[in-house]
Design a protein around this motif. Structure first.
Motif, PDB file in Angstrom:
ATOM      1  N   UNK A   8       0.838  -1.207   0.000  1.00  0.00           N
ATOM      2  CA  UNK A   8       0.000   0.000   0.000  1.00  0.00           C
ATOM      3  C   UNK A   8       0.873   1.257   0.000  1.00  0.00           C
ATOM      4  N   UNK A   9       1.963   1.218   0.765  1.00  0.00           N
ATOM      5  CA  UNK A   9       2.897   2.352   0.777  1.00  0.00           C
ATOM      6  C   UNK A   9       3.541   2.526  -0.593  1.00  0.00           C
ATOM      7  N   UNK A  10       3.849   1.423  -1.248  1.00  0.00           N
ATOM      8  CA  UNK A  10       4.431   1.475  -2.588  1.00  0.00           C
ATOM      9  C   UNK A  10       3.488   2.218  -3.537  1.00  0.00           C
ATOM     10  N   UNK A  42      -7.437   5.588  -7.569  1.00  0.00           N
ATOM     11  CA  UNK A  42      -6.404   4.855  -6.840  1.00  0.00           C
ATOM     12  C   UNK A  42      -6.492   5.131  -5.339  1.00  0.00           C
ATOM     13  N   UNK A  43      -6.758   6.379  -4.966  1.00  0.00           N
ATOM     14  CA  UNK A  43      -6.907   6.701  -3.543  1.00  0.00           C
ATOM     15  C   UNK A  43      -8.135   6.011  -2.963  1.00  0.00           C
ATOM     16  N   UNK A  49     -11.564  -2.809   0.915  1.00  0.00           N
ATOM     17  CA  UNK A  49     -11.057  -4.117   1.320  1.00  0.00           C
ATOM     18  C   UNK A  49     -10.153  -4.728   0.263  1.00  0.00           C
ATOM     19  N   UNK A  50     -10.310  -4.307  -0.980  1.00  0.00           N
ATOM     20  CA  UNK A  50      -9.462  -4.840  -2.047  1.00  0.00           C
ATOM     21  C   UNK A  50      -7.988  -4.522  -1.807  1.00  0.00           C
ATOM     22  N   UNK A  51      -7.729  -3.452  -1.055  1.00  0.00           N
ATOM     23  CA  UNK A  51      -6.344  -3.054  -0.784  1.00  0.00           C
ATOM     24  C   UNK A  51      -5.663  -3.982   0.204  1.00  0.00           C
ATOM     25  N   UNK A  52      -6.364  -5.010   0.664  1.00  0.00           N
ATOM     26  CA  UNK A  52      -5.754  -6.025   1.529  1.00  0.00           C
ATOM     27  C   UNK A  52      -5.341  -7.252   0.729  1.00  0.00           C
ATOM     28  N   UNK A  53      -5.568  -7.222  -0.579  1.00  0.00           N
ATOM     29  CA  UNK A  53      -5.237  -8.351  -1.446  1.00  0.00           C
ATOM     30  C   UNK A  53      -3.917  -8.066  -2.164  1.00  0.00           C
ATOM     31  N   UNK A  54      -2.918  -8.930  -1.962  1.00  0.00           N
ATOM     32  CA  UNK A  54      -1.585  -8.712  -2.519  1.00  0.00           C
ATOM     33  C   UNK A  54      -1.635  -8.598  -4.032  1.00  0.00           C
ATOM     34  N   UNK A  55      -2.377  -9.494  -4.685  1.00  0.00           N
ATOM     35  CA  UNK A  55      -2.455  -9.476  -6.139  1.00  0.00           C
ATOM     36  C   UNK A  55      -3.059  -8.190  -6.669  1.00  0.00           C
ATOM     37  N   UNK A  56      -4.124  -7.716  -6.031  1.00  0.00           N
ATOM     38  CA  UNK A  56      -4.774  -6.488  -6.484  1.00  0.00           C
ATOM     39  C   UNK A  56      -3.916  -5.258  -6.185  1.00  0.00           C
ATOM     40  N   UNK A  57      -3.184  -5.318  -5.075  1.00  0.00           N
ATOM     41  CA  UNK A  57      -2.267  -4.214  -4.778  1.00  0.00           C
ATOM     42  C   UNK A  57      -1.170  -4.122  -5.824  1.00  0.00           C
TER      43      UNK A  57
END
Length: 420
Positions: A8-10, A42-43, A49-57
């Protein structure tokens, strides 16, 4: 968890870099509403909740990179449309006697405004840090009082600014808490600001008046400035953006085919104070004579004043500075053109990318390279600390991203020459 937080920081760092580039372009009249729509999307994504998925991030990170490619193209169009296409230009690293203003940061528009406001005033203007490439733009270098570059990368500014005998204008965020000895001589503009430092808009009268009230460079201080470069080059050449490099692309292709050019290295990104970053300077000293080096961003200051000479009997300079960090756009354009000439892809070229990172703009550039499918990038002096080992492994597995071996540049060189 920590892995998703790091990714997420990336994404967030990339968005910040993208937004900074977009602001520079907009200041010159180039805007794309789709870019700002993407920023909002993007923000919003990061709040779901999608921002907790590695693939989607990871997918969003690549979208940031793709959008930043468009933004860097916009900024390139803004710069060339306003100031002309960069052309190879020699820049003095030694000042001349006279009143002086130093401009640091990235904003060429601010420099242009200042040059117009100081024309005929008897004040000389110097660039600092990432403003160095300004000297290659025809509409900027036509100002006779744009005299040269003073100092180096942003992290050494406290010493540079302490010795500078005139006013200093900081145009972007590459500015540190000032020392008392020059705080009153420092001015900020745009979104940049510091406690106790005068902030100005596009009327630079306070900066100009401060410069007039100061001693400026005397014969004695010029001699002192020259002595700081004792044994080093007193001028450098800038201006090898994609317009200039594509003009000699045929000669580069011929040199590769004739065995006169074995490899091309791109060293760019941000510089910093860590001693491990001397890796880049050491790398420059050990590159084989049949190689070329492209530089961009303030990472160039580790090697920009080394004498690389020319590539054998080709007449091609071995060191080509492509500009500011956002001029990674030029590097991608050139790499794509070379890949087309050799009927291959970028990853199959005799080309290695060795990137120094520090902050959000470097992250945005990295994501752009990854979104373009570029693999096997070295990143130094260390991989981003906000990424966990698992998050790093995701990038390693997908893109062959690897840390620069800062303790052993010789070994890194061997690997890069073998495209490893």
């Amino acid at each position: 968890g920590d892995t998703t937080a790091g990714l997420q920081e990336l994404v967030m760092y990339g968005l910040k870099g993208l937004a900074a580039y977009a602001a520079h372009a907009e200041a010159l009249g180039v805007r794309d509403d789709e870019v700002f729509a993407f920023l909002c999307r993007a923000l919003w994504f990061l709040s779901t909740d999608e921002a907790a998925d590695v693939g989607k991030l990871l997918g969003m990170a690549l979208e940031v990179g793709k959008c930043n490619a468009r933004v860097m193209e916009m900024l390139s169009e803004a710069h060339t449309g306003t100031f002309g296409a960069p052309e190879p230009s020699e820049v003095s690293l030694v000042p001349v006697p006279g009143k002086a203003i130093l401009v640091t940061g990235h904003d060429l528009h601010d420099l242009h405004v200042l040059l117009k406001q100081t024309e005929g005033s008897g004040i000389n203007v110097y660039t600092h840090g990432e403003m160095l490439p300004a000297h290659s733009y025809p509409e900027l270098k036509k100002f006779k009082h744009l005299k040269g570059n003073y100092g180096g990368a942003w992290y050494g500014q406290k010493m540079d600014f302490s010795y500078f005998p005139g006013a200093i204008l900081a145009t972007t965020n590459c500015v540190l808490e000032p020392m008392s000895m020059y705080r009153r001589n420092l001015f900020t503009t745009n979104a940049t600001g510091l406690p106790g430092v005068t902030h100005v808009d596009k009327d630079f009268t306070p900066v100009i008046e401060k410069a007039k009230s100061m001693a400026g460079f005397t014969e004695k201080s010029v001699d002192f400035a020259a002595s700081r470069r004792d044994g080093m080059k007193t001028s450098v050449t800038v201006g090898f953006g994609h317009h200039a490099v594509l003009g000699v692309a045929g000669a580069v292709v011929d040199a590769v085919k004739a065995g006169k050019l074995s490899h091309i290295f791109l060293v760019g990104g941000c510089d910093g104070h860590e001693p491990q970053r001397d890796y880049y300077a050491k790398l420059g000293t050990i590159l084989p004579k049949d190689t070329m080096l492209l530089t961009l961003g303030c990472g160039k200051f580790r090697i920009y004043d080394q004498d690389f000479g020319t590539l054998g009997d080709t007449g091609l300079p071995r060191l080509l500075d492509m500009g500011q960090c956002n001029d990674a756009h030029s590097a991608i354009v050139v790499a794509s053109a070379l890949a087309k000439a050799f009927d291959t892809d970028i990853n199959s070229l005799p080309l290695s990318l060795d990137i120094s990172w520090f902050e959000q703009k470097a992250v945005a550039v990295l994501l752009t390279l990854l979104s373009a499918g570029v693999k096997n990038i070295r990143l130094g002096p260390a991989l981003p600390g906000f990424l966990t080992a698992d998050a790093v492994q995701v990038l390693v597995d997908k893109f062959d991203l690897k840390p620069a071996d800062v303790s052993n540049p010789d070994l890194d060189l061997q690997k890069m020459m073998a495209n490893k």
